[in-house]
Design an enzyme around this catalytic site. Structure first.
Site, short mmCIF file in Angstrom:
data_model
loop_
_atom_site.label_atom_id
_atom_site.label_comp_id
_atom_site.label_asym_id
_atom_site.label_seq_id
_atom_site.Cartn_x
_atom_site.Cartn_y
_atom_site.Cartn_z
N GLY A 109 22.97 -25.46 52.70
CA GLY A 109 23.47 -26.61 53.50
C GLY A 109 24.40 -26.38 54.53
N CYS A 110 24.10 -27.03 55.77
CA CYS A 110 24.98 -26.86 56.72
C CYS A 110 25.67 -28.13 57.06
CB CYS A 110 24.31 -26.77 58.10
SG CYS A 110 23.49 -27.90 58.76
N VAL A 111 25.10 -29.43 56.30
CA VAL A 111 25.81 -30.69 56.67
C VAL A 111 26.88 -30.92 55.80
CG1 VAL A 111 23.45 -31.62 57.78
CG2 VAL A 111 23.76 -31.61 55.41
N ARG C 160 36.80 -29.63 58.40
CA ARG C 160 35.83 -29.55 59.61
C ARG C 160 36.71 -29.62 61.00
NH1 ARG C 160 30.63 -30.33 58.65
NH2 ARG C 160 29.93 -29.27 56.87
#
Lengths: 111, 356, 402
Positions: A109-111, C160
């Protein structure tokens, strides 16, 4: 791709993770650690053992936070220091590198 | 060898701010939009800053970025910025630079627009260009849709702002779920479970937990753990494929697009809201996706004809009702339009407020 | 070697039309880079097959970091050897996406030298994206980037890369210094960005006003959105000037006000400030005549996400009003108390919004030590299924306050 261990060819994927988790032995771990530029010490092995035991029990790799908490408890550190300790031992990260050497499936998984 | 630097963080933005911005930072008084694609900001000091907004395809080669640098060096004292919707903004204090700069940019094929009540540039994802879970190609769809809406980008031709988005799967690496018009890549069949050796590639419990409807269950094959999918419970979201590569969901025959409208993020007038389904399925038809382009054009035309000034598409539909929206667009209303996920009953019409 | 343009007849259709073409961008690099030529050929195959040809996953990185690079491999490396590795490098953008040309030229030189020369300006989260390089080039490109003052952004189960709107740099409606807090938080939490240790991703987006130009309310786990507490400022002369130029404030402001809080009698603007919900419509329509108040700060909201896994969520109010001032300790304390609760209770791949939903917002508030506020909900509960904590025992005097 593959690595040579004791005259036997062990298949890995393009990121260097074992294709067959059953191929894992301590010698395979040593060979994987060489490809990762990691010199295995007792501290490294302790983490590898923890990962494998956790995986054997739950069939999942522990979340990084669980690994960090475990180390914090065992070494009497706070969580920040435990995270630094982990990255000192496995510079490419516990999820990516320690799991690879411990013969666990590739994280997804990158998302 | 040099000491390896880590954790230096992003560079300080202050070095990238033009002098007029440093002088008027936090002290802007008001702005105007003298023509589509051009903003004028006026400081309390009376200083003026013009910004020229240019649409880009987001995927840019270094050659184009260097071209933008040449423009910024020539007209903008070497400063420029990008917007959250992949536009480039050229800022200058010299009003005389605006027309020649626009002429030069347009001459090289770069559209100037995207301000106020025009069609925005399209927020989008990687698609077939660079993603492993995509059900379609985002960049290609954007190109086709914006070719069609080009004049609506370069003119203030719409009742209000219209923000568009394309996401190539349900992961929605963009704000598809809160855009005026959203194109969403979808799958329509369950993943094909590659049962053999599955547990060697993925974590069985993690994959089971990845399913929003609990459709995935553990199974045994040749004495080894594997997975099975209750296909009637699967709604093709692809979350399990993200967790496990042995559950591929891409299916050229059945993958395609769905179209959604009426989302917004801004709090202006009405509160933010999610997009709603209007077209459940359009097959992938590369390279120009004409059916998708037609559907978007239909929606834009209805919005142009029936929206009142400032109304976002959602506001217009609030006023005219969904029944009229479907009638005006000619889209068919089907059982797929009626929610059947969590809290679906919240979207049932529990009143006699109806339009005939 | 054949002319690359003849290898991609379907993609060549996307060279036509007026909107700038991403295919043109790719072709420009394909002339000199076999890697890009193969990626284009692979993309052409996707246009024929109608499916992606990128393999699942890919785990690569640079030393000392757990994220910042997304591994990407072709599923047909024999057919497209140049696309065999095509990893994404996320570079942390400067706050507000401002650049000078020297900085961009440096980046271009690095991207050209060590990768495909293709970028996204910018990725959905806000990073500068280098689309495509090989495993061997990762350490060299990282060194080249840090040498010029650039660092990687976040990926995986980490904080992020935070992003913000243009803010006070070029907007009169920025209610606090969006760029500064975005920059400050990014630097303060480098470890959280670079070494994933959360249950899942966590996004912070900063918008200076309720127009929310970075879609913070739809896309950020932690949304900071500017607002004000005092009265809207009005200037009747400026409004008269707008009217003289043909504008109609009845149509553009009065009738569009969601709470009927503004009146215009042809001479004077009257605002019912107690009933104003800070929606921005009248301010948007008449920037010179109607302006936000001066007691400024932000509303903090929590929990937005896209549908996967439990359904899409908007952020919802956590702190109705907070002053946003250096060194932003109040924001950081709140962030850390949220992360602590998430750390204790979050499941693998559970976003904070999903945890709040599972746990119940009331319970979550108690855990992070924030008192319930009626502005956190649209309306009070409609169902009677209440989990009472307090109750009387037999021996209690039921009339006494317990």
């Amino acid at each position: 791709m593959s690595i040579e261990v004791n005259g036997k060819s062990i298949e890995t994927d393009e990121d260097g993770y074992l294709k067959d988790l059953n191929d894992w032995t301590e010698d395979v771990a040593k060979a994987l650690s060489v490809t990762e530029d990691v010199e295995m010490s007792e501290q490294h092995w302790a983490i590898v053992r923890f990962l494998r035991e956790y995986y054997a029990e739950y069939q999942i790799a522990p979340m990084v936070k669980i690994l960090t908490k475990e180390i914090a408890k065992k070494e009497g550190m706070d969580k920040k220091d435990a995270s630094k300790y982990l990255y000192d031992l496995f510079p490419s990260g516990p999820a990516k590198q320690a799991c690879k050497i411990a013969g666990l499936p590739k994280p997804t998984g990158c998302v | 060898m040099n000491v390896r630097k880590t954790d230096i963080g992003c560079p300080d933005y202050k070095q990238f701010l033009p002098p007029v911005i440093l002088e008027n930072y936090g002290k802007w008084d008001y702005h105007e939009i003298p023509r589509p694609g051009v903003m004028l900001h006026v400081g309390e000091s009376g200083d003026k800053l013009w910004s020229v907004r240019v649409g880009s395809p987001r995927l840019l080669s270094v050659k184009s970025i260097l071209y933008f640098c040449d423009i910024a060096d020539k007209y903008c004292d070497g400063f420029l910025r990008f917007t959250s919707r992949s536009n480039v903004e050229f800022m200058t204090v010299h009003e005389a630079n605006i027309e020649p700069m626009i002429k030069e940019l347009e001459g090289e094929g770069w559209p100037v627009g995207g301000t106020a009540n025009s069609a925005s540039n399209v927020i989008h994802t990687q698609g077939w260009v660079h993603c492993h879970t995509s059900a379609t190609d985002a960049s290609g769809l954007v190109k086709c849709v914006m070719d069609e809406l080009y004049d609506d980008f370069t003119h203030h031709s719409l009742p209000g702002r219209m923000k568009l988005a394309v996401a190539c799967c349900l992961n929605m690496c963009g704000a598809v779920h809160a855009s005026d018009i959203a194109i969403l890549g979808i799958h329509r069949r369950p993943p094909k479970v590659q049962k053999e050796n599955l547990a060697k590639y993925c974590e069985v419990p993690t994959t089971i937990a990845a399913c929003p409807t609990g459709a995935i269950r553990a199974d045994i094959l040749n004495g080894e753990k594997t997975l099975q999918i209750n296909e009637s419970q699967c709604m093709y979201c692809g979350a399990c494929y993200t967790a496990c590569p042995k559950l591929p969901i891409a299916d050229a025959l059945n993958d395609g697009l769905s179209i959604w409208v009426g989302g917004k993020c801004a709090n202006a007038r009405s509160v933010p809201r999610f997009t709603k389904l209007v077209v459940p399925f359009i097959p992938n038809n590369p390279p120009r996706w004409p059916e998708v382009v037609d559907a978007v054009r239909t929606i834009v035309n209805v919005y142009k004809a029936h929206g009142k000034p400032w109304e976002r598409l959602a506001d217009m539909i609030d006023r005219i009702g969904w029944a009229r929206f479907f009638k005006l667009t000619g889209f068919e209303f089907t059982k797929y339009h009626i929610d059947d996920y969590k809290l679906a009953t919240k979207s049932y019409n529990a009143s006699t407020h109806l339009r005939f | 070697m054949s002319n690359p343009s003849s290898e991609t007849p379907l993609l060549d259709e996307l060279l036509k039309g007026r909107w700038p073409s991403f295919v043109k961008e790719m072709k420009e690099m394909a002339d000199t880079k076999p890697m890009v030529r193969d990626v284009l050929r692979q993309l052409e195959k996707s246009y024929v097959d109608k499916k992606t040809h990128w393999k699942h996953g890919g785990i690569v990185g640079v030393k000392g970091y757990g994220g910042g690079i997304i591994g990407r491999y072709s599923d047909s490396p024999e057919e497209f050897p140049g696309a065999a590795h095509f990893h994404t490098v996320r570079v942390n953008q400067p706050a507000g996406w401002f650049y000078n040309t020297q900085a961009l030229r440096d980046l271009c030189e690095i991207f050209d030298k060590y990768g495909s020369g293709l970028t996204n300006m910018h990725g959905s989260t806000g990073d500068i994206i280098l689309l495509g390089t090989t495993t061997d080039e990762l350490e060299p490109i990282f060194s080249a980037l840090t040498e010029k003052g650039w660092d990687l952004g976040g990926s995986g189960s980490a904080l992020r890369t935070p992003s913000c709107c243009v803010g006070p740099a070029r907007c009169e409606w920025a209610m606090f210094d969006c760029l500064d807090i975005c920059h400050d938080i990014t630097h303060h939490y480098q470890d959280e960005i670079h070494r994933p240790a959360f249950p899942y991703k966590f996004k912070i987006k900063v918008s200076g006003c309720p127009n929310d130009c970075v879609s913070s309310i739809a896309r950020a786990d932690f949304s900071i959105i500017g607002t004000w507490r005092d009265h809207i400022r009005v200037n009747d002369e400026e409004m008269t000037r707008y009217v003289a130029n043909g504008r109609n404030p009845i149509n553009d402001a009065v009738l569009l006000c969601p709470t009927r809080a503004i009146e215009w009698d042809g001479k004077k603007i009257k605002i019912d400030n107690e009933n104003c919900v800070r929606c921005m419509q009248c301010i948007n329509a008449y920037p010179r005549a109607i302006k936000p108040g001066l007691d400024r700060g932000a509303t903090i909201l929590i929990g937005a996400k896209a549908p996967i896994v439990q359904g899409a969520l908007f952020s919802s109010v956590l702190v109705p009003f907070m002053k946003i001032e250096e060194p932003y300790d109040e924001v950081k304390e709140l962030l850390e108390s949220i992360w602590d609760v998430w750390d204790d209770h979050g499941e693998n791949k559970e976003r904070i919004g999903e945890l709040v939903e599972r746990m119940g917002k009331g319970e979550f508030l108690e855990k992070i030590g924030i008192a319930p506020d009626v502005q956190m909900v649209i309306h009070p509960r409609e169902n009677p299924y209440i989990f009472y904590d307090e109750f009387y025992e037999e021996e209690d005097d039921a009339t006494a306050n317990k």
